[in-house]
Design an enzyme around this catalytic site. Structure first.
Site, mmCIF file in Angstrom:
data_model
loop_
_atom_site.group_PDB
_atom_site.id
_atom_site.type_symbol
_atom_site.label_atom_id
_atom_site.label_comp_id
_atom_site.label_asym_id
_atom_site.label_seq_id
_atom_site.Cartn_x
_atom_site.Cartn_y
_atom_site.Cartn_z
ATOM 1 N N PHE A 280 8.065 2.706 13.149
ATOM 2 C CA PHE A 280 6.999 1.735 12.908
ATOM 3 C C PHE A 280 7.429 0.600 11.970
ATOM 4 O O PHE A 280 6.636 -0.294 11.692
ATOM 5 C CB PHE A 280 5.791 2.427 12.254
ATOM 6 N N ARG B 245 0.853 -1.189 0.000
ATOM 7 C CA ARG B 245 0.000 0.000 0.000
ATOM 8 C C ARG B 245 0.885 1.234 0.000
ATOM 9 O O ARG B 245 1.799 1.359 0.816
ATOM 10 C CB ARG B 245 -0.905 0.020 1.235
ATOM 11 N N HIS C 224 -3.342 10.989 1.014
ATOM 12 C CA HIS C 224 -2.866 10.631 2.350
ATOM 13 C C HIS C 224 -2.298 11.900 3.022
ATOM 14 O O HIS C 224 -1.116 11.967 3.353
ATOM 15 C CB HIS C 224 -1.821 9.514 2.251
ATOM 16 N N TRP D 24 4.862 12.141 10.924
ATOM 17 C CA TRP D 24 4.109 13.379 11.120
ATOM 18 C C TRP D 24 4.671 14.206 12.277
ATOM 19 O O TRP D 24 5.854 14.498 12.291
ATOM 20 C CB TRP D 24 2.607 13.070 11.309
ATOM 21 N N ASN E 52 -7.905 0.815 9.636
ATOM 22 C CA ASN E 52 -6.577 0.931 10.237
ATOM 23 C C ASN E 52 -6.775 0.735 11.731
ATOM 24 O O ASN E 52 -7.485 1.523 12.358
ATOM 25 C CB ASN E 52 -5.985 2.323 10.018
ATOM 26 N N TYR F 160 -4.938 0.276 15.515
ATOM 27 C CA TYR F 160 -3.723 0.324 16.330
ATOM 28 C C TYR F 160 -3.962 -0.001 17.790
ATOM 29 O O TYR F 160 -3.223 -0.745 18.399
ATOM 30 C CB TYR F 160 -3.069 1.717 16.226
ATOM 31 N N GLU G 102 -3.983 -0.825 7.694
ATOM 32 C CA GLU G 102 -2.834 -0.551 8.557
ATOM 33 C C GLU G 102 -3.032 -1.270 9.873
ATOM 34 O O GLU G 102 -4.140 -1.292 10.415
ATOM 35 C CB GLU G 102 -2.693 0.954 8.876
ATOM 36 N N TRP H 100 1.555 -1.697 8.954
ATOM 37 C CA TRP H 100 2.178 -0.375 8.918
ATOM 38 C C TRP H 100 3.410 -0.463 9.799
ATOM 39 O O TRP H 100 3.262 -0.639 11.009
ATOM 40 C CB TRP H 100 1.239 0.718 9.448
ATOM 41 N N GLU I 152 -7.891 7.782 6.719
ATOM 42 C CA GLU I 152 -8.278 8.247 8.052
ATOM 43 C C GLU I 152 -8.927 9.638 8.085
ATOM 44 O O GLU I 152 -8.375 10.576 8.660
ATOM 45 C CB GLU I 152 -7.065 8.219 8.988
#
Ligand SMILES: *[C@@H]1O[C@H](CO)[C@@H](O)[C@H](O)[C@H]1NC(C)=O
Ligand SMILES: *[C@@H]1O[C@H](CO)[C@@H](O)[C@H](O)[C@H]1NC(C)=O
Ligand SMILES: *[C@@H]1O[C@H](CO)[C@@H](O)[C@H](O)[C@H]1NC(C)=O
Ligand SMILES: *[C@@H]1O[C@H](CO)[C@@H](O)[C@H](O)[C@H]1NC(C)=O
Ligand SMILES: *[C@@H]1O[C@H](CO)[C@@H](O)[C@H](O)[C@H]1NC(C)=O
Length: 475
Positions: free
Chosen positions: A435, A107, A127, A427, A295, A297, A369, A419, A173
């Site tokens: 990651f 991806r 994105h 960011w 996604n 987490y 992700e 991910w 997201e």
């Protein structure tokens, strides 16, 4: 219940197989690809701005993230993003890494698009890297003008790549984009009301109005999504392809198990702050996804918010769900190793998947992700960074939860992306949160080193039959 899922109101149409996914008879050996349904895709994920650098190459113009990190490097943990410049030139090296991992799919977001041999590309149209020129011209996603421009851009990329790329994601997201960029100001363009500024935000809010702008942005974003999907479905060479959107729900466990109901209707609470969709816009949004991207987490405890502060309006507060690190007995959710970014709670992954199945009429789901972030601080060396046993454990647990969701709860999950392939530009965390399944040595020419987690994933994928051996037409 998840407020991240509010945006999932987009109706998804899907053929339902009453018996659910067909899982192979469970082999007794440890969990591997061989336990998953035939044709299930495994991959790794990245996004253009996070790995590409190359800010000054060819005709690329600056995005909001370039300007944000350049002007306010403290908001990006001291990193301005340009260090990653060389990543761009290494796609051959990185394709080799994907092959080494035995992955089927990759991806990426659009400006990194290459048609990789024997790797199925999943391309994200957007994105988070809004062109700075549109931000200057009319405020980017704050303006309805973005809808037409986004459609034009999407049409261009579908014409350019739609013949070969068969899996598309319009937006990554949306909830995080609206919340982080326009409610608490921790991601570009960093807008918020000063009272809503999040603890992690360095410096001031760069204009903005929490409790208002995030709704406008979400509204324009959904319309832009619907227009892009319409363009995709009208694109001749895109025929046979699929398009969806990637949401990022956390799972919420009740703070107090005796008082487990949450929720109120957003419409009632938000009232005039919630932009209205026209009949035509609603019609375009209906069935505007062929699959739901998730996604996942982490999870958190949640509590019904008794006393929302009406003087200090916030998008996140409007759901009347208070996010709590600990439950009423002062217990934290899951586990959290010292260097971990987020709590590890793999049961939440299974629960989110079951919830989406039950709540949204059993759509096809693709995990876009899932991964583990860590800050190694002063201990950040190749030796420490590659000995990522915590990430290996994270992947093992989440792959097991996903297996249970598919084979026991019969959730129609058809693909999974870790991910991320590489450590990248995280960011507002800059390069200090990692990651990747591959360690990037930023001090030594961006050299890639396989981590323990990469080895684990490679071995997990080396068992069983790869889809590439089955579906030759997709390659
Ligand atoms: C899962 O979704 C795909 C795509 O919509 C569909 O072809 C398949 O039949 C579904 N499987 C089940 C078990 O519902
Ligand atoms: C980009 O290129 C221009 C013109 O060649 C140059 O002036 C500028 O410094 C470059 N910026 C970066 C970030 O490399
Ligand atoms: C970004 O940071 C690097 C050093 O980390 C510096 O060499 C470069 O000039 C910076 N770029 C911009 C656009 O400020
Ligand atoms: C580095 O590792 C040591 C030993 O595990 C630990 O005590 C220390 O807190 C770590 N430092 C940082 C900054 O994480
Ligand atoms: C850095 O890595 C790139 C890509 O692998 C390579 O082409 C280049 O020669 C390396 N540079 C140095 C100084 O080692």
């Amino acid at each position: 219940m998840s407020i991240g899922l509010l945006l999932l109101l987009i109706i998804v149409g899907s053929p339902v197989n009453a018996d659910g996914p067909v899982c192979p008879p469970t082999p007794s050996n440890k969990l591997s690809r061989a336990h998953f349904p035939e044709g299930f895709l495994f991959g790794t994920a990245t996004a253009a701005y996070q790995v590409e650098g190359a800010v000054n190459e060819t005709c690329r113009g600056p995005s909001v993230w370039d300007i944000y990190c350049k002007k306010y490097p403290e908001k990006c943990n001291g990193d301005n993003g340009t260090q990653a410049v060389e990543f761009f030139y290494r796609y051959k090296e990185d394709v080799q890494l994907m092959k080494n991992l035995n992955t089927d799919a990759f991806r990426l977001s659009i400006s990194w698009t290459r048609i990789f041999p024997r790797i199925i590309p999943f391309v994200t149209v957007f994105h988070w890297d809004t062109p700075q020129s549109l931000e200057n011209e009319y405020g980017g996603f704050l303006s309805a003008n973005i809808v037409k421009d986004f459609r034009e851009y999407a049409e261009y990329v579908f014409q350019e790549y739609g013949g070969k790329v068969k899996h598309w994601i319009t937006f990554n997201e949306p909830w995080v984009f609206a919340h982080a960029g326009y409610d608490v100001g921790k991601k570009a363009p960093g807008r918020c009301s000063p009272y809503a500024k999040e603890r992690t935000v360095k410096g001031e809010c760069l204009g903005g109005r929490s409790g208002y702008e995030a709704y406008l942005v979400s509204h324009n974003l959904l319309n832009a999504h619907a227009e892009a999907v319409e363009a995709f479905r009208q694109c001749e060479k895109c025929k046979g392809g699929k398009i969806g959107i990637a949401h990022s729900p956390a799972w919420f466990e009740p703070h107090d198990f005796k008082d487990a109901q949450n929720g109120a209707t957003v419409d009632h609470i938000v009232g005039h702050r919630l932009p209205k969709f026209t009949t035509e816009q609603k019609a375009k949004l209906r069935n505007s996804a062929d699959f739901v991207g998730i996604n996942y987490y982490t999870s958190t405890f949640s509590n019904h918010m008794e006393k929302p502060n009406h003087a200090e309006l916030r998008f996140k507060q409007d759901s009347l769900v208070e996010w709590k690190d600990k439950n009423i007995n002062e217990v934290s959710i899951g586990s959290k190793p010292a260097t971990a970014e987020l709590a590890v709670y793999s049961r939440g992954f299974r629960k989110v998947l079951k919830y989406v199945k039950d709540k949204y009429a059993n759509p096809e789901i693709i995990i876009m992700e899932n991964g583990y972030g860590e800050k190694l601080g002063d201990n950040d060396t190749v030796a420490v960074g590659t000995a990522d046993y915590n990430r290996e454990t994270y992947l093992k647990r989440h792959l097991l939860s996903m297996y249970e969701a598919i084979c026991e709860d019969k959730v129609n999950v058809t693909g999974y992306f870790v991910w991320s392939l590489l450590d990248n530009f995280e960011w507002q965390e800059g390069f200090k949160t990692r990651f990747g399944l591959y360690y990037i040595d930023f001090k030594n020419n961006l050299t890639r080193h396989e981590k323990v987690s990469g080895k684990y994933y490679r071995e997990f994928l080396s068992q069983g039959v790869r889809p590439s051996a089955i579906k030759k037409d997709e390659l």
